[in-house]
Design an enzyme around this catalytic site. Structure first.
Site, PDB file in Angstrom:
ATOM      1  CG  ASN A  24      59.760  22.761  41.836  1.00 56.36           C
ATOM      2  OD1 ASN A  24      60.814  22.789  41.204  1.00 56.36           O
ATOM      3  ND2 ASN A  24      58.676  22.135  41.394  1.00 56.36           N
ATOM      4  CD1 TRP A  25      63.447  28.132  43.295  1.00 54.24           C
ATOM      5  CD2 TRP A  25      65.517  28.321  42.459  1.00 54.24           C
ATOM      6  NE1 TRP A  25      64.230  28.699  44.265  1.00 54.24           N
ATOM      7  CE2 TRP A  25      65.506  28.833  43.786  1.00 54.24           C
ATOM      8  CE3 TRP A  25      66.706  28.336  41.743  1.00 54.24           C
ATOM      9  CZ2 TRP A  25      66.649  29.350  44.383  1.00 54.24           C
ATOM     10  CZ3 TRP A  25      67.847  28.846  42.338  1.00 54.24           C
ATOM     11  CH2 TRP A  25      67.814  29.354  43.648  1.00 54.24           C
ATOM     12  CE  LYS A  26      56.400  24.588  39.831  1.00 56.06           C
ATOM     13  NZ  LYS A  26      54.943  24.766  39.602  1.00 56.06           N
ATOM     14  CG  HIS A  74      55.848  19.000  40.415  1.00 55.00           C
ATOM     15  ND1 HIS A  74      55.019  19.603  39.485  1.00 55.00           N
ATOM     16  CD2 HIS A  74      55.947  19.871  41.450  1.00 55.00           C
ATOM     17  CE1 HIS A  74      54.649  20.785  39.936  1.00 55.00           C
ATOM     18  NE2 HIS A  74      55.188  20.977  41.131  1.00 55.00           N
ATOM     19  CD  GLU A  84      54.714  22.301  36.981  1.00 54.59           C
ATOM     20  OE1 GLU A  84      54.086  23.288  37.396  1.00 54.59           O
ATOM     21  OE2 GLU A  84      55.955  22.177  37.088  1.00 54.59           O
ATOM     22  CD  GLU A 125      52.381  18.401  43.068  1.00 56.85           C
ATOM     23  OE1 GLU A 125      52.947  19.507  43.074  1.00 56.85           O
ATOM     24  OE2 GLU A 125      52.540  17.567  42.165  1.00 56.85           O
ATOM     25  N   GLY A 148      49.772  26.997  40.740  1.00 55.07           N
ATOM     26  CA  GLY A 148      49.949  28.078  39.783  1.00 55.07           C
ATOM     27  C   GLY A 148      48.667  28.735  39.325  1.00 55.07           C
ATOM     28  CB  SER A 170      48.443  28.851  45.118  1.00 59.63           C
ATOM     29  OG  SER A 170      48.373  28.598  43.731  1.00 59.63           O
ATOM     30  N   GLY A 207      56.143  27.056  44.838  1.00 61.01           N
ATOM     31  CA  GLY A 207      56.478  27.309  43.442  1.00 61.01           C
ATOM     32  C   GLY A 207      56.842  28.756  43.208  1.00 61.01           C
ATOM     33  N   GLY A 208      55.913  29.529  42.653  1.00 65.78           N
ATOM     34  CA  GLY A 208      56.191  30.909  42.251  1.00 65.78           C
ATOM     35  C   GLY A 208      56.760  31.789  43.336  1.00 65.78           C
TER      36      GLY A 208
END
Length: 252
Positions: free
Chosen positions: A9-11, A97, A99, A169, A175, A215, A236-237
């Site tokens: 997921n590049w957000k 998600h 967010e 999640e 994150g 993470s 994610g990251g």
């Protein structure tokens, strides 16, 4: 055998050229991987979806969307419909998600509407859910997860679950650098299967892929993915760096 999935997921990251460069590098990195019964997914931002689909063509990479609106069309400024996604070759969408829930106020009820639209359009969803830190500390995490699934998904028929991928999640691990232990992830994933079996049947519960998101890194991916009820990860990251993401894919 359940499908294994590693989804990046590049957000709100990567412009058009950065997206194309990352996909090009990823294609090269995973080209010779066997990836038997494994899907590799990336979710660029909306404005880069079309070019990313073209760049990923004839590769082992699937391009999916990070969100979509529940309506087919209408006066919803800034929103994207399922038909728009399908028109550019996107058939799968991430929904729910944390967010989206936290920053944009998406409720279980709203997500149920979005899931219905996904199914009506013949699409597939990676459906996200998970507890807050206070839920975990108060030992309320199982109840929260069960409520999220019941409210958003348990109105579906058993046949609909072929179009559902789950992504657990724990919000406190997204994150933050914190990660649920492999044992905690397995415990929750097993619990999720148990409530799906109770609502539907063992076949539905056994066939649905459940991803862990929170993470995941090259250093912990193999141990997390080794658990029997963990079928991959929503990353994610680490998905923004080809070496890290490739290492995570290799761990599956």
């Amino acid at each position: 055998m359940r499908t294994k999935i590693v989804a990046g997921n590049w957000k709100m990251n990567n412009d058009k050229e950065q997206s194309k460069k990352l996909i090009k590098s990823l294609k090269k990195s995973i080209k010779k991987m066997p990836l038997k019964n494994t899907r590799v997914i990336v979710a660029p931002t909306f404005v880069n979806l079309s070019s990313s689909v073209k760049k990923a063509k004839n590769s082992k990479i699937e391009v999916v969307a990070q969100n979509m609106h529940q309506a087919t069309n209408g006066a919803y400024t800034g929103e994207i419909s399922g038909d728009m996604l399908k028109a550019i070759g996107v058939e799968t969408v991430i929904l729910g998600h944390s967010e989206r829930r936290t920053y944009f106020g998406e409720t279980d009820e709203k997500l149920a509407e979005k899931v219905n639209t996904v199914l009506e359009k013949g699409m597939e969803t990676i459906f996200c859910f998970g507890e807050l830190l206070e839920d975990r500390k108060s030992d309320n995490h199982f109840a929260v997860v069960e409520s999220q699934l019941k409210n958003a998904l348990f109105h579906l028929e058993a046949k609909d679950w072929k179009s559902i991928i789950l992504a657990y999640e724990p919000v406190w691990a997204i994150g933050t650098g914190e990660t649920a232990s492999p044992e905690q992830a397995q415990e929750m994933h097993a619990f999720i299967r148990s409530i799906i079996e109770k609502k539907y049947n063992a076949k539905v519960a056994e066939q649905v892929s459940i991803l862990y998101g929170g993470s995941v890194k090259p250093t912990n991916a193999e141990e997390i993915f080794s658990k029997p009820d963990v079928d991959g990860g929503l990353i994610g990251g680490a998905a923004l760096h080809v070496d890290d993401f490739t290492a995570i894919i290799a761990a599956i």
